[in-house]
Design a protein around this motif. Structure first.
Motif, mmCIF file in Angstrom:
data_model
loop_
_atom_site.group_PDB
_atom_site.id
_atom_site.type_symbol
_atom_site.label_atom_id
_atom_site.label_comp_id
_atom_site.label_asym_id
_atom_site.label_seq_id
_atom_site.Cartn_x
_atom_site.Cartn_y
_atom_site.Cartn_z
ATOM 1 N N THR A 56 0.846 -1.193 0.000
ATOM 2 C CA THR A 56 0.000 0.000 0.000
ATOM 3 C C THR A 56 0.873 1.231 0.000
ATOM 4 O OG1 THR A 56 -1.920 1.059 1.050
ATOM 5 C CG2 THR A 56 -0.168 0.283 2.509
ATOM 6 N N LEU A 57 0.272 2.342 -0.383
ATOM 7 C CA LEU A 57 0.897 3.653 -0.243
ATOM 8 C C LEU A 57 0.208 4.380 0.901
ATOM 9 C CD1 LEU A 57 1.218 4.813 -3.959
ATOM 10 C CD2 LEU A 57 3.009 3.921 -2.470
ATOM 11 N N PHE A 58 1.018 4.952 1.773
ATOM 12 C CA PHE A 58 0.498 5.773 2.853
ATOM 13 C C PHE A 58 0.777 7.242 2.575
ATOM 14 C CE2 PHE A 58 1.518 1.923 5.533
ATOM 15 C CZ PHE A 58 0.219 1.642 5.925
ATOM 16 N N ARG A 59 -0.085 8.080 3.078
ATOM 17 C CA ARG A 59 0.230 9.486 3.242
ATOM 18 C C ARG A 59 0.401 9.688 4.740
ATOM 19 N NH1 ARG A 59 -1.952 8.783 -1.386
ATOM 20 N NH2 ARG A 59 -1.439 10.184 -3.116
ATOM 21 N N ILE A 60 1.636 9.970 5.129
ATOM 22 C CA ILE A 60 1.999 9.975 6.550
ATOM 23 C C ILE A 60 2.034 11.405 7.072
ATOM 24 C CG2 ILE A 60 3.677 9.229 8.263
ATOM 25 C CD1 ILE A 60 4.853 7.376 6.182
ATOM 26 N N ARG A 61 1.365 11.603 8.189
ATOM 27 C CA ARG A 61 1.351 12.913 8.833
ATOM 28 C C ARG A 61 1.680 12.743 10.310
ATOM 29 N NH1 ARG A 61 -2.510 16.456 11.166
ATOM 30 N NH2 ARG A 61 -4.172 14.902 10.958
ATOM 31 N N ARG A 62 2.560 13.587 10.783
ATOM 32 C CA ARG A 62 2.969 13.514 12.184
ATOM 33 C C ARG A 62 2.152 14.504 13.004
ATOM 34 N NH1 ARG A 62 9.304 13.688 14.115
ATOM 35 N NH2 ARG A 62 8.969 13.134 16.299
ATOM 36 N N ALA A 63 1.419 13.991 13.966
ATOM 37 C CA ALA A 63 0.664 14.841 14.877
ATOM 38 C C ALA A 63 1.442 14.973 16.193
ATOM 39 C CB ALA A 63 -0.725 14.264 15.119
ATOM 40 N N LYS A 64 0.843 15.593 17.172
ATOM 41 C CA LYS A 64 1.565 15.873 18.417
ATOM 42 C C LYS A 64 1.962 14.592 19.144
ATOM 43 C CE LYS A 64 1.195 18.408 22.782
ATOM 44 N NZ LYS A 64 0.346 19.296 23.636
ATOM 45 N N ASP A 65 1.010 13.677 19.313
ATOM 46 C CA ASP A 65 1.274 12.477 20.116
ATOM 47 C C ASP A 65 1.109 11.185 19.317
ATOM 48 O OD1 ASP A 65 1.677 13.988 22.514
ATOM 49 O OD2 ASP A 65 -0.498 14.211 22.667
ATOM 50 N N CYS A 66 0.986 11.286 17.999
ATOM 51 C CA CYS A 66 0.743 10.083 17.204
ATOM 52 C C CYS A 66 1.111 10.356 15.745
ATOM 53 C CB CYS A 66 -0.725 9.654 17.305
ATOM 54 S SG CYS A 66 -1.889 10.922 16.730
ATOM 55 N N TRP A 67 0.990 9.307 14.942
ATOM 56 C CA TRP A 67 1.234 9.412 13.506
ATOM 57 C C TRP A 67 -0.035 8.986 12.778
ATOM 58 C CZ3 TRP A 67 6.119 10.595 11.228
ATOM 59 C CH2 TRP A 67 7.154 10.804 12.152
ATOM 60 N N HIS A 68 -0.390 9.724 11.724
ATOM 61 C CA HIS A 68 -1.553 9.404 10.902
ATOM 62 C C HIS A 68 -1.074 8.820 9.579
ATOM 63 C CE1 HIS A 68 -4.720 12.216 12.938
ATOM 64 N NE2 HIS A 68 -3.901 11.671 13.824
ATOM 65 N N LEU A 69 -1.583 7.641 9.241
ATOM 66 C CA LEU A 69 -1.234 6.973 7.993
ATOM 67 C C LEU A 69 -2.516 6.778 7.182
ATOM 68 C CD1 LEU A 69 1.177 6.285 9.957
ATOM 69 C CD2 LEU A 69 1.426 4.166 8.691
ATOM 70 N N ALA A 70 -2.722 7.611 6.162
ATOM 71 C CA ALA A 70 -3.925 7.519 5.331
ATOM 72 C C ALA A 70 -3.686 6.529 4.200
ATOM 73 C CB ALA A 70 -4.297 8.880 4.768
ATOM 74 N N LEU A 71 -4.680 5.687 3.932
ATOM 75 C CA LEU A 71 -4.586 4.664 2.887
ATOM 76 C C LEU A 71 -5.970 4.374 2.340
ATOM 77 C CD1 LEU A 71 -4.164 1.086 4.387
ATOM 78 C CD2 LEU A 71 -5.024 3.026 5.711
ATOM 79 N N PRO A 72 -6.075 3.691 1.185
ATOM 80 C CA PRO A 72 -7.390 3.337 0.648
ATOM 81 C C PRO A 72 -8.184 2.482 1.629
ATOM 82 C CG PRO A 72 -5.723 3.080 -1.035
ATOM 83 C CD PRO A 72 -4.995 3.345 0.246
ATOM 84 N N GLY A 73 -9.468 2.788 1.756
ATOM 85 C CA GLY A 73 -10.307 2.064 2.690
ATOM 86 C C GLY A 73 -10.376 0.576 2.409
ATOM 87 N N ALA A 74 -10.298 0.187 1.131
ATOM 88 C CA ALA A 74 -10.386 -1.226 0.773
ATOM 89 C C ALA A 74 -9.214 -2.042 1.301
ATOM 90 C CB ALA A 74 -10.468 -1.374 -0.744
ATOM 91 N N LEU A 75 -8.113 -1.377 1.651
ATOM 92 C CA LEU A 75 -6.934 -2.071 2.166
ATOM 93 C C LEU A 75 -6.797 -1.964 3.680
ATOM 94 C CD1 LEU A 75 -4.310 -1.052 -0.541
ATOM 95 C CD2 LEU A 75 -5.042 -3.380 -0.020
ATOM 96 N N ALA A 76 -7.681 -1.213 4.306
ATOM 97 C CA ALA A 76 -7.508 -0.901 5.719
ATOM 98 C C ALA A 76 -7.493 -2.143 6.605
ATOM 99 C CB ALA A 76 -8.595 0.063 6.175
ATOM 100 N N ASP A 77 -8.412 -3.082 6.384
ATOM 101 C CA ASP A 77 -8.462 -4.282 7.225
ATOM 102 C C ASP A 77 -7.185 -5.104 7.097
ATOM 103 O OD1 ASP A 77 -10.963 -3.677 8.180
ATOM 104 O OD2 ASP A 77 -12.034 -4.970 6.778
ATOM 105 N N THR A 78 -6.794 -5.380 5.867
ATOM 106 C CA THR A 78 -5.609 -6.204 5.628
ATOM 107 C C THR A 78 -4.361 -5.553 6.191
ATOM 108 O OG1 THR A 78 -6.554 -7.162 3.632
ATOM 109 C CG2 THR A 78 -4.167 -7.259 3.845
ATOM 110 N N VAL A 79 -4.168 -4.270 5.916
ATOM 111 C CA VAL A 79 -2.961 -3.576 6.356
ATOM 112 C C VAL A 79 -2.913 -3.465 7.872
ATOM 113 C CG1 VAL A 79 -1.772 -1.348 6.318
ATOM 114 C CG2 VAL A 79 -2.640 -2.340 4.193
#
Length: 231
Positions: A49-72
């Motif tokens: 998968t490809l992620f779009r990674i964003r660093r927040a204050k206390d965590c990291w956000h990894l956005a990905l296609p919803g169809a891959l969310a369960d598997t990943v």
């Protein structure tokens, strides 16, 4: 948003855990900045998968296609082992995807095609190496950061300059679909990765020309990071 999901990764071992999984160097991602494109590969060096990674204050956000969310999410949890890491899921926000609101999904996909940025959905997961998707040219792969799944293969391709297929942009007289095959002289040689209307991105041989889909000739279009549009 856009049928995308965000994995919210937190815990004291988050940085080390993600740094050992992703192709990007997380040291280069600053807090509260636009997301960075990164890949998660399997041991064969193919992009899961490809992620779009964003660093927040206390965590990291990894956005990905919803169809891959369960598997990943399940596979990342398996790789967690004893690391103190929590993985939660939420709807992807505009900030997670690096887009301005309001923006229709078709418009967003068209912007990605024009920019030469691939979008890997469930049907394409595990098919392409980062080089085939031009991720090295998009700043989504770091070659000096250390190991991650598939790193040895990805590095070998890079340092030997051995990628024989690359992502190119084309336009067509009629619309096409993800997964359509490209031909040269009637022989299948490539595949559409993303198509929006009459615009498409396809992985094709670097030395190929005169590509067609079902007998319809395609017009090669420039990529903003590679005006030659070739290898």
């Amino acid at each position: 948003m856009f049928n995308n999901t965000t994995l919210i990764i937190s815990g004291p071992d988050t940085f080390e855990f993600l740094q050992a999984q992703l192709t990007s160097d997380l040291n280069n991602i600053e807090a509260d900045r636009p997301p960075q494109l990164s890949a998660w590969c399997n041991p064969k060096g193919r992009v899961i998968t490809l992620f779009r990674i964003r660093r927040a204050k206390d965590c990291w956000h990894l956005a990905l296609p919803g169809a891959l969310a369960d598997t990943v999410s399940e596979r990342l949890t398996m790789y967690r082992f004893r690391s103190k890491v929590d993985i939660e899921r939420g709807a992807a926000t505009a900030d997670d995807l690096g887009v301005a609101e309001p923006l229709a999904e078709t418009d967003w996909r068209r912007q990605l095609v024009t920019a030469g940025v691939p979008y890997i959905d469930a049907a394409q997961s595990g098919l392409f190496t980062p080089h085939m998707l031009n991720l090295d040219r998009l700043g989504a792969v770091h070659f000096d950061k250390g190991c991650y799944p598939g790193q040895e293969i990805v590095a070998r391709i890079h340092f030997r300059g051995a990628s024989k297929r690359r992502l190119r942009r084309f336009s067509s007289a009629t619309p096409h679909a993800d997964g359509d095959k490209l031909q040269i002289a009637g022989r299948d040689v490539g595949e559409v990765v993303n198509a929006v209307g009459n615009e498409l991105l396809a992985v094709v041989p670097v030395d190929g020309s005169d590509f067609a889909i079902g007998g319809e000739s395609l017009t090669a279009e420039p990529l903003p990071y590679d005006t030659a549009g070739a290898a």
